[in-house]
Design a protein around this motif. Structure first.
Motif, PDB file in Angstrom:
ATOM      1  N   ALA A 223     -88.743 -29.525 -15.353  1.00  0.00           N
ATOM      2  CA  ALA A 223     -89.870 -28.893 -16.038  1.00  0.00           C
ATOM      3  C   ALA A 223     -91.003 -28.578 -15.058  1.00  0.00           C
ATOM      4  CB  ALA A 223     -90.378 -29.774 -17.175  1.00  0.00           C
ATOM      5  N   GLY A 224     -90.627 -28.279 -13.820  1.00  0.00           N
ATOM      6  CA  GLY A 224     -91.618 -27.847 -12.847  1.00  0.00           C
ATOM      7  C   GLY A 224     -92.094 -26.438 -13.155  1.00  0.00           C
ATOM      8  N   LYS A 225     -92.965 -25.924 -12.301  1.00  0.00           N
ATOM      9  CA  LYS A 225     -93.470 -24.563 -12.497  1.00  0.00           C
ATOM     10  C   LYS A 225     -92.337 -23.555 -12.376  1.00  0.00           C
ATOM     11  CE  LYS A 225     -98.097 -25.508 -10.618  1.00  0.00           C
ATOM     12  NZ  LYS A 225     -99.054 -25.188  -9.525  1.00  0.00           N
ATOM     13  N   LYS A 226     -92.565 -22.382 -12.944  1.00  0.00           N
ATOM     14  CA  LYS A 226     -91.598 -21.289 -12.806  1.00  0.00           C
ATOM     15  C   LYS A 226     -91.311 -21.053 -11.332  1.00  0.00           C
ATOM     16  CE  LYS A 226     -91.468 -19.710 -17.208  1.00  0.00           C
ATOM     17  NZ  LYS A 226     -90.260 -19.420 -18.002  1.00  0.00           N
ATOM     18  N   GLY A 227     -90.045 -20.995 -10.991  1.00  0.00           N
ATOM     19  CA  GLY A 227     -89.653 -20.781  -9.608  1.00  0.00           C
ATOM     20  C   GLY A 227     -89.436 -22.049  -8.813  1.00  0.00           C
ATOM     21  N   SER A 228     -89.685 -23.202  -9.409  1.00  0.00           N
ATOM     22  CA  SER A 228     -89.384 -24.468  -8.737  1.00  0.00           C
ATOM     23  C   SER A 228     -87.872 -24.672  -8.695  1.00  0.00           C
ATOM     24  CB  SER A 228     -90.051 -25.635  -9.466  1.00  0.00           C
ATOM     25  OG  SER A 228     -89.497 -25.782 -10.768  1.00  0.00           O
ATOM     26  N   ILE A 229     -87.435 -25.605  -7.887  1.00  0.00           N
ATOM     27  CA  ILE A 229     -85.996 -25.849  -7.750  1.00  0.00           C
ATOM     28  C   ILE A 229     -85.394 -26.280  -9.084  1.00  0.00           C
ATOM     29  CG2 ILE A 229     -84.267 -27.361  -6.686  1.00  0.00           C
ATOM     30  CD1 ILE A 229     -86.115 -27.318  -4.161  1.00  0.00           C
ATOM     31  N   GLY A 230     -86.016 -27.252  -9.752  1.00  0.00           N
ATOM     32  CA  GLY A 230     -85.482 -27.736 -11.015  1.00  0.00           C
ATOM     33  C   GLY A 230     -85.458 -26.671 -12.087  1.00  0.00           C
ATOM     34  N   GLU A 231     -86.539 -25.900 -12.188  1.00  0.00           N
ATOM     35  CA  GLU A 231     -86.593 -24.843 -13.207  1.00  0.00           C
ATOM     36  C   GLU A 231     -85.552 -23.770 -12.932  1.00  0.00           C
ATOM     37  OE1 GLU A 231     -87.865 -21.013 -14.989  1.00  0.00           O
ATOM     38  OE2 GLU A 231     -87.845 -21.502 -12.858  1.00  0.00           O
ATOM     39  N   THR A 232     -85.331 -23.440 -11.664  1.00  0.00           N
ATOM     40  CA  THR A 232     -84.321 -22.431 -11.320  1.00  0.00           C
ATOM     41  C   THR A 232     -82.919 -22.928 -11.653  1.00  0.00           C
ATOM     42  OG1 THR A 232     -85.745 -21.639  -9.526  1.00  0.00           O
ATOM     43  CG2 THR A 232     -83.446 -20.949  -9.479  1.00  0.00           C
ATOM     44  N   ILE A 233     -82.633 -24.179 -11.336  1.00  0.00           N
ATOM     45  CA  ILE A 233     -81.323 -24.753 -11.688  1.00  0.00           C
ATOM     46  C   ILE A 233     -81.141 -24.728 -13.203  1.00  0.00           C
ATOM     47  CG2 ILE A 233     -79.884 -26.829 -11.673  1.00  0.00           C
ATOM     48  CD1 ILE A 233     -81.309 -27.612  -9.041  1.00  0.00           C
ATOM     49  N   LEU A 234     -82.187 -25.087 -13.928  1.00  0.00           N
ATOM     50  CA  LEU A 234     -82.131 -25.087 -15.391  1.00  0.00           C
ATOM     51  C   LEU A 234     -81.756 -23.709 -15.922  1.00  0.00           C
ATOM     52  CD1 LEU A 234     -82.677 -26.412 -18.156  1.00  0.00           C
ATOM     53  CD2 LEU A 234     -85.107 -25.836 -17.845  1.00  0.00           C
ATOM     54  N   ARG A 235     -82.400 -22.659 -15.416  1.00  0.00           N
ATOM     55  CA  ARG A 235     -82.108 -21.296 -15.884  1.00  0.00           C
ATOM     56  C   ARG A 235     -80.674 -20.897 -15.567  1.00  0.00           C
ATOM     57  NH1 ARG A 235     -86.051 -20.507 -19.559  1.00  0.00           N
ATOM     58  NH2 ARG A 235     -88.070 -21.100 -18.657  1.00  0.00           N
ATOM     59  N   ARG A 236     -80.199 -21.282 -14.398  1.00  0.00           N
ATOM     60  CA  ARG A 236     -78.828 -20.938 -14.025  1.00  0.00           C
ATOM     61  C   ARG A 236     -77.813 -21.692 -14.873  1.00  0.00           C
ATOM     62  NH1 ARG A 236     -77.385 -18.850  -9.310  1.00  0.00           N
ATOM     63  NH2 ARG A 236     -75.407 -18.735 -10.441  1.00  0.00           N
ATOM     64  N   LEU A 237     -78.110 -22.932 -15.231  1.00  0.00           N
ATOM     65  CA  LEU A 237     -77.229 -23.670 -16.136  1.00  0.00           C
ATOM     66  C   LEU A 237     -77.094 -22.934 -17.467  1.00  0.00           C
ATOM     67  CD1 LEU A 237     -78.445 -27.343 -15.559  1.00  0.00           C
ATOM     68  CD2 LEU A 237     -76.157 -26.476 -15.055  1.00  0.00           C
TER      69      LEU A 237
ATOM     70  N   ASP B   3     -77.552 -19.750 -17.973  1.00  0.00           N
ATOM     71  CA  ASP B   3     -76.778 -18.525 -17.735  1.00  0.00           C
ATOM     72  C   ASP B   3     -75.275 -18.786 -17.825  1.00  0.00           C
ATOM     73  OD1 ASP B   3     -79.122 -17.125 -17.315  1.00  0.00           O
ATOM     74  OD2 ASP B   3     -78.995 -17.168 -15.128  1.00  0.00           O
ATOM     75  N   GLU B   4     -74.865 -19.997 -17.434  1.00  0.00           N
ATOM     76  CA  GLU B   4     -73.445 -20.355 -17.463  1.00  0.00           C
ATOM     77  C   GLU B   4     -73.011 -20.925 -18.807  1.00  0.00           C
ATOM     78  OE1 GLU B   4     -71.110 -19.888 -15.101  1.00  0.00           O
ATOM     79  OE2 GLU B   4     -72.551 -18.885 -13.788  1.00  0.00           O
ATOM     80  N   GLY B   5     -73.962 -21.056 -19.737  1.00  0.00           N
ATOM     81  CA  GLY B   5     -73.624 -21.566 -21.064  1.00  0.00           C
ATOM     82  C   GLY B   5     -73.599 -23.068 -21.180  1.00  0.00           C
ATOM     83  N   ALA B   6     -74.081 -23.757 -20.137  1.00  0.00           N
ATOM     84  CA  ALA B   6     -74.171 -25.216 -20.210  1.00  0.00           C
ATOM     85  C   ALA B   6     -75.294 -25.616 -21.161  1.00  0.00           C
ATOM     86  CB  ALA B   6     -74.420 -25.800 -18.830  1.00  0.00           C
ATOM     87  N   ILE B   7     -75.241 -26.836 -21.654  1.00  0.00           N
ATOM     88  CA  ILE B   7     -76.250 -27.361 -22.563  1.00  0.00           C
ATOM     89  C   ILE B   7     -77.105 -28.354 -21.790  1.00  0.00           C
ATOM     90  CG2 ILE B   7     -76.668 -28.668 -24.678  1.00  0.00           C
ATOM     91  CD1 ILE B   7     -73.941 -27.616 -25.685  1.00  0.00           C
ATOM     92  N   PRO B   8     -78.342 -28.004 -21.458  1.00  0.00           N
ATOM     93  CA  PRO B   8     -79.167 -28.900 -20.652  1.00  0.00           C
ATOM     94  C   PRO B   8     -79.928 -29.913 -21.506  1.00  0.00           C
ATOM     95  CG  PRO B   8     -80.281 -26.803 -20.882  1.00  0.00           C
ATOM     96  CD  PRO B   8     -78.982 -26.692 -21.638  1.00  0.00           C
ATOM     97  N   ALA B   9     -79.923 -31.145 -21.050  1.00  0.00           N
ATOM     98  CA  ALA B   9     -80.768 -32.193 -21.620  1.00  0.00           C
ATOM     99  C   ALA B   9     -81.784 -32.549 -20.538  1.00  0.00           C
ATOM    100  CB  ALA B   9     -79.940 -33.411 -22.011  1.00  0.00           C
ATOM    101  N   VAL B  10     -83.008 -32.094 -20.732  1.00  0.00           N
ATOM    102  CA  VAL B  10     -84.035 -32.152 -19.697  1.00  0.00           C
ATOM    103  C   VAL B  10     -84.860 -33.431 -19.838  1.00  0.00           C
ATOM    104  CG1 VAL B  10     -86.061 -31.000 -18.724  1.00  0.00           C
ATOM    105  CG2 VAL B  10     -84.161 -29.640 -19.655  1.00  0.00           C
ATOM    106  N   ILE B  11     -84.983 -34.143 -18.724  1.00  0.00           N
ATOM    107  CA  ILE B  11     -85.839 -35.328 -18.656  1.00  0.00           C
ATOM    108  C   ILE B  11     -86.949 -35.031 -17.667  1.00  0.00           C
ATOM    109  CG2 ILE B  11     -85.955 -37.747 -17.926  1.00  0.00           C
ATOM    110  CD1 ILE B  11     -83.100 -38.098 -18.901  1.00  0.00           C
ATOM    111  N   ASP B  12     -88.189 -35.070 -18.136  1.00  0.00           N
ATOM    112  CA  ASP B  12     -89.334 -34.746 -17.282  1.00  0.00           C
ATOM    113  C   ASP B  12     -90.596 -35.246 -17.975  1.00  0.00           C
ATOM    114  OD1 ASP B  12     -91.438 -33.096 -15.808  1.00  0.00           O
ATOM    115  OD2 ASP B  12     -89.637 -32.337 -14.837  1.00  0.00           O
ATOM    116  N   ARG B  13     -91.666 -35.400 -17.214  1.00  0.00           N
ATOM    117  CA  ARG B  13     -92.919 -35.872 -17.806  1.00  0.00           C
ATOM    118  C   ARG B  13     -93.853 -34.733 -18.193  1.00  0.00           C
ATOM    119  NH1 ARG B  13     -95.532 -38.613 -12.345  1.00  0.00           N
ATOM    120  NH2 ARG B  13     -95.823 -36.684 -11.151  1.00  0.00           N
ATOM    121  N   ASN B  14     -93.528 -33.506 -17.800  1.00  0.00           N
ATOM    122  CA  ASN B  14     -94.442 -32.392 -18.018  1.00  0.00           C
ATOM    123  C   ASN B  14     -94.119 -31.670 -19.326  1.00  0.00           C
ATOM    124  OD1 ASN B  14     -95.663 -29.574 -17.694  1.00  0.00           O
ATOM    125  ND2 ASN B  14     -96.456 -30.624 -15.891  1.00  0.00           N
ATOM    126  N   ASP B  15     -95.154 -31.337 -20.073  1.00  0.00           N
ATOM    127  CA  ASP B  15     -94.976 -30.675 -21.367  1.00  0.00           C
ATOM    128  C   ASP B  15     -94.362 -29.285 -21.257  1.00  0.00           C
ATOM    129  OD1 ASP B  15     -95.912 -32.778 -22.886  1.00  0.00           O
ATOM    130  OD2 ASP B  15     -97.982 -32.067 -22.929  1.00  0.00           O
TER     131      ASP B  15
END
Length: 264
Positions: A16-30, A32-44
């Motif tokens: 849940a980093g800013k747009k363009g961060s490593i984690g956010e980019t990985i999340l978007r690519r997941l 795109d592949e149809g994976a179901i992400p369960a995100v753990i982060d402290r940021n709203d």
């Protein structure tokens, strides 16, 4: 290439980093592949990202969590299991280069380890019974600092060294269960956090040019898309016989002898 990640439950910590961060980019690519992400982060921001993902027709879950608190990690993992009943991949991406150096207090050093290392252990510990059932895999995001040092960041360096140690330890430990464990090692990648940091450095533009000049391959920083692509391949069954590996996505920054590289 179909990575066969569709409907895989991927626990991704630190997405849940800013747009363009490593984690956010990985999340978007997941997604795109149809994976179901369960995100753990402290940021709203995690709530916003998950809402956006659901509007794309992909299920997702956000568990707001301070990963320095073991009880919150356990609650988050219980919430994930309650909803999905399984875990196919754990992707640990928490990393804050917090500048906790030799002048730091004991408490500051331990807090750095809790954030950057202990959280990895606890996420995997709670996911392990479900990874055994799915014969899933673990991917840890590491840093060149574990191998090269940086100066004035003892906590982060120790934690990232520990992440590499855990990666290999888990690869050995989990062979009987068919669970793979790997790490991606990043050097110089252009992210919002990097941009924020360089702006605090005296003569930041000159410093940035000096850093980029030292990256052997194409004299440029690694993009977050390149990191995400390697991550997705590594967690997929297209990489089914790869375990215990430290995969450098760094344009040769760590290993190539820059002394023999000449300028055009």
């Amino acid at each position: 290439m179909d990575l066969n990640l569709e409907d895989k439950i991927v626990v991704i910590c630190g997405a849940a980093g800013k747009k363009g961060s490593i984690g956010e980019t990985i999340l978007r690519r997941l997604v795109d592949e149809g994976a179901i992400p369960a995100v753990i982060d402290r940021n709203d921001r995690g709530f916003t990202y998950v809402d956006e993902i659901k509007k794309q027709g992909i299920d997702a879950l956000f568990c707001k969590t301070d990963v320095t608190e073991p009880g919150q990690i356990e609650s988050a993992m219980n919430e994930i299991i309650s909803k999905y009943g399984r875990i196919d991949v754990v992707l640990n991406n928490v990393g804050v280069n917090d500048g906790v150096g030799l002048d730091a207090s004991y408490e500051e050093f331990m807090n750095s380890l809790k954030l950057n290392l202990v959280s990895y252990f606890l996420i995997v510990k709670h996911a392990l019974p479900y990874l055994k059932k799915s014969k899933g895999n673990i991917l840890n995001i590491g840093s060149k600092v574990a191998l090269t040092g940086q100066g004035r960041t003892s906590g982060y360096a120790a934690a990232k060294g520990g992440v590499l140690g855990l990666t290999r330890e888990w690869a050995v430990d989990l062979v009987p269960f068919g669970i793979r464990s790997n790490a991606i090692i990043i050097a110089e990648s252009w992210t919002p956090a990097y941009d924020d940091w360089i702006k605090t450095v005296p003569n930041g533009e000159e410093k940035l040019k000096s850093i980029i000049k030292k990256i052997p391959f194409e004299n440029r920083m690694t993009t977050t898309e390149e990191i995400a692509s390697t991550c997705l391949f590594t967690i997929s069954d297209r990489s089914s016989h790869t375990t215990g590996q430290f995969i450098h996505v760094d344009g040769g920054y760590v290993h190539l002898d820059r002394a023999v590289l000449t300028e055009n």
